[in-house]
Scaffold this motif. Structure first.
Motif, short mmCIF file in Angstrom:
data_model
loop_
_atom_site.label_atom_id
_atom_site.label_comp_id
_atom_site.label_asym_id
_atom_site.label_seq_id
_atom_site.Cartn_x
_atom_site.Cartn_y
_atom_site.Cartn_z
N LEU A 142 2.29 -20.04 74.22
CA LEU A 142 2.25 -21.32 73.51
C LEU A 142 1.80 -21.14 72.06
CD1 LEU A 142 0.73 -23.66 76.27
CD2 LEU A 142 3.09 -23.61 75.43
N THR A 143 0.85 -20.24 71.86
CA THR A 143 0.41 -19.93 70.49
C THR A 143 1.57 -19.38 69.67
OG1 THR A 143 -1.83 -19.43 71.26
CG2 THR A 143 -1.20 -18.56 69.10
N ASN A 144 2.32 -18.49 70.27
CA ASN A 144 3.49 -17.92 69.62
C ASN A 144 4.49 -19.01 69.23
OD1 ASN A 144 5.16 -15.90 68.67
ND2 ASN A 144 5.97 -15.36 70.67
N LEU A 145 4.68 -19.96 70.13
CA LEU A 145 5.62 -21.06 69.89
C LEU A 145 5.16 -21.95 68.74
CD1 LEU A 145 7.98 -22.92 70.57
CD2 LEU A 145 6.58 -23.91 72.41
N VAL A 146 3.91 -22.38 68.77
CA VAL A 146 3.38 -23.29 67.75
C VAL A 146 3.48 -22.67 66.36
CG1 VAL A 146 1.29 -24.40 66.87
CG2 VAL A 146 1.86 -24.56 69.30
N PHE A 147 3.09 -21.41 66.22
CA PHE A 147 3.08 -20.79 64.90
C PHE A 147 4.47 -20.35 64.43
CE2 PHE A 147 -1.40 -20.94 65.72
CZ PHE A 147 -1.94 -21.13 64.46
N THR A 148 5.39 -20.20 65.36
CA THR A 148 6.78 -19.99 64.94
C THR A 148 7.32 -21.27 64.31
OG1 THR A 148 7.16 -18.33 66.65
CG2 THR A 148 9.11 -19.38 65.71
N LEU A 149 6.95 -22.43 64.85
CA LEU A 149 7.32 -23.70 64.24
C LEU A 149 6.73 -23.82 62.83
CD1 LEU A 149 6.85 -26.07 67.32
CD2 LEU A 149 9.01 -25.53 66.18
N VAL A 150 5.50 -23.35 62.68
CA VAL A 150 4.88 -23.34 61.35
C VAL A 150 5.69 -22.46 60.40
CG1 VAL A 150 2.83 -22.66 60.04
CG2 VAL A 150 2.57 -23.81 62.24
N ALA A 151 6.13 -21.30 60.89
CA ALA A 151 6.92 -20.38 60.07
C ALA A 151 8.23 -21.02 59.63
CB ALA A 151 7.19 -19.09 60.83
N ILE A 152 8.89 -21.72 60.55
CA ILE A 152 10.16 -22.38 60.21
C ILE A 152 9.94 -23.42 59.12
CG2 ILE A 152 11.92 -23.97 61.13
CD1 ILE A 152 11.73 -22.41 63.76
N TRP A 153 8.81 -24.11 59.17
CA TRP A 153 8.49 -25.12 58.16
C TRP A 153 8.20 -24.48 56.81
CZ3 TRP A 153 3.47 -26.66 56.09
CH2 TRP A 153 3.53 -27.83 55.32
N LEU A 154 7.59 -23.29 56.82
CA LEU A 154 7.14 -22.66 55.58
C LEU A 154 8.14 -21.71 54.94
CD1 LEU A 154 3.42 -21.75 56.43
CD2 LEU A 154 4.21 -23.53 54.84
N ILE A 155 9.07 -21.14 55.73
CA ILE A 155 9.85 -20.01 55.25
C ILE A 155 10.73 -20.36 54.05
CG2 ILE A 155 11.82 -20.32 56.83
CD1 ILE A 155 11.75 -17.20 57.14
N ASP A 156 11.26 -21.58 53.99
CA ASP A 156 12.06 -21.99 52.84
C ASP A 156 11.23 -22.73 51.79
OD1 ASP A 156 14.62 -20.95 53.39
OD2 ASP A 156 14.94 -22.48 54.91
N ARG A 157 9.95 -22.91 52.04
CA ARG A 157 9.05 -23.52 51.08
C ARG A 157 8.19 -22.46 50.40
NH1 ARG A 157 9.68 -27.17 55.25
NH2 ARG A 157 9.91 -29.38 54.67
N LEU A 158 7.45 -21.71 51.21
CA LEU A 158 6.54 -20.70 50.68
C LEU A 158 7.27 -19.41 50.32
CD1 LEU A 158 3.51 -20.36 50.10
CD2 LEU A 158 3.25 -19.42 52.41
N GLY A 159 8.29 -19.07 51.11
CA GLY A 159 9.05 -17.84 50.85
C GLY A 159 8.78 -16.76 51.89
#
Length: 504
Positions: A291-308
């Motif tokens: 579940l931790t892996n899932l939640v933070f992958t969602l965070v990555a999807i949100w950040l990858i085109d914003r933060l880089g």
């Protein structure tokens, strides 16, 4: 821009990631069952877990070139069929060799899915959405891992070889994937570059972004075709003009696996049992990892085109290093105490009787413990002790171990997990993409296979302290590599990246 259509296509294709994640993690619950049923040694166990990655290496080598010939879509349909066959056959296996063959077939499917799904999504996605959409594949991988942990937890107490149910249930999503893939279009870039079917490609691009987007993208793809160039060969990737690309791709592929992520996913219950947990609690903790892996992958999807890409890699690798140091410290601080209560928990009567000689003693490290116990036990008994009985004696800060593993998984999920696949789907030029991505995928799988093959031996021979210490050192090296070599690809078209990265 028809975002909903593009997202739907990407989600269907990324279901291959779900099967990849499920297939990779489901074995963690079956480890004890298959070890007993097939009477495995440490080497046999390591191979039975790691052989999936062994199969993935073959899938890696074949998937890219075959997808250039048949197309991305057809290769993914074949992949879905392989997952189905593997799930059913491995669940029904009664012979170790047959079991290995069935798992390798699933591995070939993994090798195809992990490369071709990101390529397909990158080829149909607009630049502004590409990072997020390609990350859908990683999201589905971690959903698959989480579902596998849940599935294992609910199936673990089924009588009469529950491991068969754990492995066989994968056939259901595999069949769904096989059927759903027939509804997606062929890659427009593949249609133009490999088949010169411009009108058919333009229709798909129009559905994705409208007439203007289709016209601009079609023209851009056609401009990227150099009609003087011959068909790509394996030796082409060794040319100096591609050296920057290959350094980035091979380096990220190496560090994604060498830092131990698949060892944690494949052996999560085993690690938590090493920290003194019961079978049920270790399976529950594995669910929390998923579940931790899932939640933070969602965070990555949100950040990858914003933060880089590069900032995420640096942040994630740094926290991975901290987490692995925490795990190393926790296991290094553990003691092994022998008293009437801990000795009576030993299930093997013969071993229990022998261990009575250690009543009242305490050992400050696993190495010290093994040096004292090994001369007293036969080889088979000592192997049994290391695998099944040592957890009865360990005194450790189990909470610190859990926090360390969760921080490690969270850090991986926002960095090396999704970003690696996004980067390698972006950096290769069309001329060498099929061959190059197969080579990098093969290398990634080779490193993963090595890690999973060696991990049971490391855990029982070197002990968890040294094992996690090695991973911590390698994670620190990943930070240095990213800082020095990786470039930012955010917001650039595939054609722009080709001009930027190729040395002229």
């Amino acid at each position: 821009m028809n975002k909903s259509y593009t997202i739907l296509i990407s989600l269907i294709v990324a279901l291959g990631g779900f099967l990849l994640g499920f297939d990779s993690a489901v074995i963690s619950g079956a480890v004890k069952g298959i070890t007993i049923y097939f009477e495995m040694t440490d080497a046999m166990l390591g191979f039975s877990v790691g052989c999936v990655v062994f199969g993935a290496m073959a899938g890696n080598l074949m998937a890219g070139p075959i997808s250039d010939i048949l197309g991305r879509k057809k290769v993914l349909i074949i992949v879905a069929a392989l997952f189905t066959i593997s799930a059913i056959w491995s669940a029904l296996a009664t012979d170790y060799t047959v079991f290995i063959i069935a798992r390798i077939i699933g591995g070939i499917g993994i090798g195809g899915a992990i490369l071709i799904a990101p390529i397909y999504i990158a080829e149909i996605a607009p630049p502004k959405l590409r990072g997020s959409l390609v990350s859908f594949n990683q999201l589905n991988i971690v959903i698959g891992i989480s579902v596998a942990y849940f599935s294992n937890y609910f199936l673990v107490n089924i009588q009469d070889e529950s491991w068969r149910w754990m492995l066989g249930v994968e056939a259901i999503p595999a069949i769904i994937y096989f059927l759903a893939l027939w509804t997606v279009p062929r890659s427009p870039r593949w249609l133009i570059l490999k088949k010169n079917k411009v009108d058919l490609a333009r229709k798909t691009l129009t559905k994705i972004g409208g007439d203007k987007y289709a016209e601009i993208t079609t023209s851009e793809i056609q401009r990227g075709i150099d009609k003087k160039e011959k068909k790509a060969k394996l030796s082409d990737i060794l040319k100096s003009k591609y050296s920057t690309i290959m350094i980035i791709a091979l380096g990220i592929a190496f560090f994604q696996q060498i830092t131990g992520i698949n060892a944690v996913f494949y052996y999560a219950p085993t690690i938590f049992e090493q920290a003194g947990g019961s079978t049920d609690s270790s399976f529950l903790q594995a669910i929390v990892v998923g579940l931790t892996n899932l939640v933070f992958t969602l965070v990555a999807i949100w950040l990858i085109d914003r933060l880089g890409r590069k900032p995420l890699l640096l942040i994630g690798s740094s926290f991975m290093t901290v987490a692995l140091i925490m795990a190393t410290f926790a296991f290094n601080s553990a003691t092994y105490d022998f008293n009437s209560n801990t000795i009576n928990q030993v299930s093997n009567t013969e071993i229990k009787t022998i261990l009575m000689d250690f009543d009242g003693k305490s050992f400050q490290s696993q190495t010290e413990l093994f040096e004292a116990v090994k001369p007293k036990l036969k080889n088979e008994q000592f192997l049994n002790f290391k695998r099944n009985e040592i957890t009865n004696f360990i005194q450790i800060n189990a909470t610190l171990v859990l926090i360390a593993i969760l921080l490690y998984v969270a850090s991986f999920a926002i960095s090396l997990g999704p970003v690696m696949w996004t980067l390698i789907s972006e950096v290769f030029p069309n001329k060498i993409k099929g061959i190059a991505i197969s080579v990098v995928g093969f290398f990634n799988s080779l490193v993963s296979f090595s890690v999973t093959q060696v991990f049971p031996w490391e855990l029982s021979t070197l002990g968890p302290t040294i094992t996690f210490g090695i991973y911590a050192a390698l994670s620190f090296c990943a930070i240095i590599f990213v800082y020095k070599f990786v470039i930012e690809t955010k917001g650039k078209t595939l054609e722009e990246l080709e001009k930027l990265l190729i040395r002229t």
